[in-house]
Design a protein around this motif. Structure first.
Motif, PDB file in Angstrom:
ATOM      1  N   GLY A   1     -24.389 -77.637 -50.989  1.00  0.00           N
ATOM      2  CA  GLY A   1     -23.574 -77.436 -52.169  1.00  0.00           C
ATOM      3  C   GLY A   1     -24.259 -77.302 -53.501  1.00  0.00           C
ATOM      4  O   GLY A   1     -23.682 -76.741 -54.438  1.00  0.00           O
TER       5      GLY A   1
ATOM      6  N   TYR B   1     -27.151 -72.964 -58.561  1.00  0.00           N
ATOM      7  CA  TYR B   1     -27.491 -74.018 -57.604  1.00  0.00           C
ATOM      8  C   TYR B   1     -28.007 -75.269 -58.289  1.00  0.00           C
ATOM      9  O   TYR B   1     -27.633 -76.389 -57.936  1.00  0.00           O
ATOM     10  CB  TYR B   1     -28.539 -73.492 -56.624  1.00  0.00           C
ATOM     11  CG  TYR B   1     -28.813 -74.421 -55.459  1.00  0.00           C
ATOM     12  CD1 TYR B   1     -27.869 -74.606 -54.454  1.00  0.00           C
ATOM     13  CD2 TYR B   1     -30.021 -75.103 -55.356  1.00  0.00           C
ATOM     14  CE1 TYR B   1     -28.110 -75.452 -53.378  1.00  0.00           C
ATOM     15  CE2 TYR B   1     -30.283 -75.946 -54.286  1.00  0.00           C
ATOM     16  CZ  TYR B   1     -29.320 -76.120 -53.301  1.00  0.00           C
ATOM     17  OH  TYR B   1     -29.570 -76.975 -52.247  1.00  0.00           O
TER      18      TYR B   1
ATOM     19  N   SER C   1     -20.022 -74.232 -52.041  1.00  0.00           N
ATOM     20  CA  SER C   1     -21.300 -73.521 -51.980  1.00  0.00           C
ATOM     21  C   SER C   1     -21.110 -72.004 -51.950  1.00  0.00           C
ATOM     22  O   SER C   1     -22.039 -71.258 -52.273  1.00  0.00           O
ATOM     23  CB  SER C   1     -22.087 -73.956 -50.742  1.00  0.00           C
ATOM     24  OG  SER C   1     -21.479 -73.484 -49.550  1.00  0.00           O
TER      25      SER C   1
END
Length: 448
Positions: free
Chosen positions: A168, A32, A23
């Protein structure tokens, strides 16, 4: 705490660590939600397979086959494999070339903002139902290895899933999908070898009695639900859009379809064996964990439980991301055109957390994993399919026609399913959506 439960929790903790480590590379909303459109062939293929191969195959399909024999395998693995094949052959390259972030972007481009808003209403609940199916299955796995009540284990599963997904994004998901896919295949193969080697009756002898012949339209409807009803799933489309090139997106989706059939036949076979070896289970959804408890030692049982967790985690995070992406990207952020990339990522993470809580509520109140998956595949899918196909290839698309297809498909599906109890509600909604799109299009062009 049992060694088995400790092993499973340790495996989950490792996935959380990997997700949080990756992340750190997330800087933008596209990072993302689409991994920066950077997935290569290994990551793309593994991620599509792992995302698609979830609780409905490992838990739901085995349960259906345990109860109904081969008749329970219509959706999984065959129907959903055909869905992947259709997506790869027909839609992958066309979708990739448009530079979309979500499928709802296509509806906005071709049919306007109102079509995009309607798509949000149809797509977000579908993803929540998928996520709820995975959370319910996760709870069943934890309950089987711990001996605790499934309701409490489902709550624990929901908490783990929310943390894992918020951290994540799709990049962490795709990276861990390779590890999860390998763990899944190893675990299923180990259990299959142990069960077959036990000398139990072959699957043909274990199959449930043949079901009465059904009308061809009922059979057609059963196949159309997973194939056309799921080809618009944002969970899969996000992987197509995250691939490096249109050809890679196509090839990865087709490759994932082949792997899906090969691996999906294992829990189907185990469900047939389970009918002979473990008749009368109080909950058919426990057939795979029960076979593992009976035929595997502690170490191999941990491996198998980890395999189930792998299948679930790789699907549920995708479903939560999909639900959040269409609500946040296509809804909330339309009201905040000047939002920074950092703010966009934060809002998407908040959206994932809210979606996780909603999915848990659905999972807690549902009757079975299989029912959740069937509802997810059918809900609004016909209208979305017609609008997606028209948006990609009708060069003179009429905005009102796209909205008519989306709305008509959803209304006919909901009324047919829940008010009238039609056995062919999805097929009826598909015909209605095509008719609505065609009628509005012809009317608009005649007036023009």
């Amino acid at each position: 705490m049992s060694p088995l439960l400790l092993g499973v929790l340790g495996y989950v903790a490792l996935q959380l660590v990997v997700g949080m480590w990756i992340s750190r590379r997330i800087r933008t909303e596209e990072d993302y939600l689409l991994a920066g459109r950077s997935l290569g062939p290994w990551l793309a293929t593994a991620s599509i397979f792992a995302t698609w191969f979830g609780a409905e195959t490992c838990i739901g399909a085995a349960s259906e086959v345990y109860s109904r024999g081969w008749a329970g395998a219509t959706h999984d693995p065959f129907g959903y494999a055909l869905c992947l094949l259709l997506a790869g052959v027909v839609f992958a390259r066309a979708l990739w070339r448009r530079g979309l972030v979500t499928l709802a972007d296509l509806f906005r481009e071709r049919f306007g903002a109102n079509a995009e808003r309607l798509a949000i209403v149809l797509m977000a609940p579908t993803s929540l139902l998928w996520a709820a199916a995975q959370i319910r299955a996760f709870g069943q796995v934890l309950a089987s290895v711990s001996g605790h009540d499934a309701a409490w284990m489902t709550a624990l599963a929901a908490g783990v899933v929310i943390v894992y997904t918020v951290s994540g994004g799709i990049l962490a998901d795709a990276t861990t999908d390779i590890v999860q896919g390998v763990a899944l295949i190893v675990g299923l193969v180990v259990l299959l070898i142990a069960v077959v080697g036990s000398g139990a009756s072959p699957p043909a002898a274990a199959a449930a009695p043949a079901e009465p012949a059904r009308p061809w339209l009922h059979v057609l409807n059963d196949w159309l639900v997973p194939i056309l009803g799921s080809v618009t799933a944002q969970e899969m489309i996000s992987r197509i859009l995250a691939s490096r090139s249109p050809n890679l997106a196509r090839n990865a989706t087709i490759g994932a379809a082949g792997i899906y059939v090969a691996v999906g036949l294992i829990p189907v076979t185990l469900g047939l064996y389970g009918a002979a070896m473990l008749p009368g289970l109080a909950s058919p959804e426990q057939v795979l964990p029960a076979l593992a408890a009976r035929h595997l030692g502690t170490v191999m049982h941990v491996v198998f439980a980890g395999a189930l967790v792998s299948a679930i985690l790789s699907t549920v995070d995708s479903a939560l991301l999909a639900a959040s992406s269409v609500v946040v990207h296509n809804g909330v952020l339309r009201l905040m055109p000047a939002a920074s990339e950092g703010r966009k990522v934060l809002l998407n993470r908040v959206g994932v957390a809210i979606a996780g809580v909603a999915a848990y509520a659905i999972a807690f109140s549902a009757d079975s994993v299989y029912d959740l998956v069937a509802q997810a595949s059918a809900f609004g899918g016909a209208g979305l399919f017609v609008a997606m196909a028209a948006g990609l290839w009708d060069r003179k698309a009429v905005p009102a026609a796209g909205i008519a297809a989306l709305a008509t498909g959803a209304v006919v599906q909901l009324v047919g399913d829940y008010a009238l109890g039609w056995p062919n509600a999805f097929t009826a909604s598909l015909v209605a959506a095509v008719g609505a799109y065609s009628t509005v299009t012809l009317f608009a062009r005649f007036r023009g």
